[in-house]
Design an enzyme around this catalytic site. Sequence first.
Site, mmCIF file in Angstrom:
data_model
loop_
_atom_site.group_PDB
_atom_site.id
_atom_site.type_symbol
_atom_site.label_atom_id
_atom_site.label_comp_id
_atom_site.label_asym_id
_atom_site.label_seq_id
_atom_site.Cartn_x
_atom_site.Cartn_y
_atom_site.Cartn_z
ATOM 1 N N GLN A 1 42.054 62.047 0.573
ATOM 2 C CA GLN A 1 43.287 61.960 -0.232
ATOM 3 C C GLN A 1 44.511 62.484 0.505
ATOM 4 O O GLN A 1 45.638 62.159 0.130
ATOM 5 C CB GLN A 1 43.123 62.736 -1.546
ATOM 6 N N CYS B 1 42.593 61.265 -11.534
ATOM 7 C CA CYS B 1 42.564 61.435 -10.076
ATOM 8 C C CYS B 1 43.983 61.692 -9.593
ATOM 9 O O CYS B 1 44.919 61.008 -10.024
ATOM 10 C CB CYS B 1 42.009 60.168 -9.424
ATOM 11 N N LEU B 2 44.122 62.649 -8.698
ATOM 12 C CA LEU B 2 45.452 62.952 -8.144
ATOM 13 C C LEU B 2 45.999 61.751 -7.361
ATOM 14 O O LEU B 2 47.214 61.656 -7.173
ATOM 15 C CB LEU B 2 45.380 64.192 -7.250
ATOM 16 N N HIS C 1 32.818 62.381 -7.991
ATOM 17 C CA HIS C 1 34.151 61.764 -7.821
ATOM 18 C C HIS C 1 34.662 62.007 -6.394
ATOM 19 O O HIS C 1 35.214 61.088 -5.761
ATOM 20 C CB HIS C 1 35.075 62.373 -8.883
ATOM 21 N N GLU C 2 34.466 63.232 -5.887
ATOM 22 C CA GLU C 2 34.968 63.568 -4.538
ATOM 23 C C GLU C 2 34.158 62.872 -3.451
ATOM 24 O O GLU C 2 34.724 62.405 -2.454
ATOM 25 C CB GLU C 2 34.938 65.085 -4.317
ATOM 26 N N GLY D 1 39.766 69.230 -8.023
ATOM 27 C CA GLY D 1 39.042 68.853 -6.813
ATOM 28 C C GLY D 1 39.962 68.112 -5.868
ATOM 29 O O GLY D 1 41.010 67.594 -6.294
ATOM 30 N N HIS E 1 35.406 59.506 -2.951
ATOM 31 C CA HIS E 1 36.604 59.453 -2.092
ATOM 32 C C HIS E 1 36.209 59.388 -0.618
ATOM 33 O O HIS E 1 36.804 58.622 0.158
ATOM 34 C CB HIS E 1 37.469 60.697 -2.299
HETATM 35 O O1 GNR Z 1 41.977 67.027 -11.039
HETATM 36 C C1 GNR Z 1 41.075 66.213 -11.232
HETATM 37 N N1 GNR Z 1 40.476 66.155 -12.454
HETATM 38 C C2 GNR Z 1 39.341 65.420 -12.716
HETATM 39 C C3 GNR Z 1 38.986 65.249 -14.048
HETATM 40 C C4 GNR Z 1 37.858 64.540 -14.379
HETATM 41 C C5 GNR Z 1 37.075 64.001 -13.384
HETATM 42 C C6 GNR Z 1 37.419 64.149 -12.054
HETATM 43 C C7 GNR Z 1 38.538 64.856 -11.722
HETATM 44 S S1 GNR Z 1 38.945 65.069 -10.067
HETATM 45 C C8 GNR Z 1 40.688 65.273 -10.165
HETATM 46 C C9 GNR Z 1 41.265 65.647 -8.813
HETATM 47 C C10 GNR Z 1 41.005 64.532 -7.832
HETATM 48 O O2 GNR Z 1 41.624 63.514 -7.823
HETATM 49 N N2 GNR Z 1 40.042 64.705 -6.989
HETATM 50 O O3 GNR Z 1 39.743 63.741 -6.112
HETATM 51 NI NI NI Z 2 40.329 61.877 -7.066
#
Ligand code: GNR
Ligand code: NI
Length: 168
Positions: free
Chosen positions: A51, A92-93, A134-135, A46, A138
């Site tokens: 980001q 999270c990236l 999660h997104e 995601g 952000h």
């Molecule tokens: O790549 C991602 N893997 C992930 C794994 C578990 C819960 C959420 C994520 S999102 C993350 C990519 C990211 O940072 N998206 O904002």
């Molecule tokens: Ni993230």
Amino acid sequence: MAILTILEFPDPRLRTVAKPVQVVDGSIRRLIKDMFETMYDAPGVGLAATQVNIHQRIVVIDVSDDQNQPLVFINPEIAVLDDTLRDHDEGCLSVPGFYEQVERPEHVRVKALNEHGEAFELEPDGLTAVCIQHELDHLNGKLFVDYLSSIKRQRIRRKLEKIHKQAL
Ligand code: GNR
Ligand code: NI
């Protein structure tokens, strides 16, 4: 197409609250293409526009193994459907190298616009349900580390700051 730079915690720009997209036009679709390219390259499942330092309410997700199930969410809204919570290991990236359990609602409904500006609804399950929450965090300037103890969050912040200094 272009691979965009991903901001990393504790960059204060990750705390920006993104603004709704007013018109889904060609420039938005170009940005979405670049976001997918950036996400697949990383690789991640995601990516929120926040980001890549673009503060508009746009999310891309693809949780498939073959990177062939892209989902686009513009101006997403999430409704929690019941009280069921589930722990999931999150990364999270923007917080590279750290994975921690986060508890979130398991059953949600998402309303959003697609890349053509058309409204749609989804009741995602599994990783997609975790990821969209999660997104959306952000887009509201929130990170998964905010759900951890302040001790854990500080430990992660110090380690990343050290790595960022060495990279200069
Ligand atoms: O790549 C991602 N893997 C992930 C794994 C578990 C819960 C959420 C994520 S999102 C993350 C990519 C990211 O940072 N998206 O904002
Ligand atoms: Ni993230």
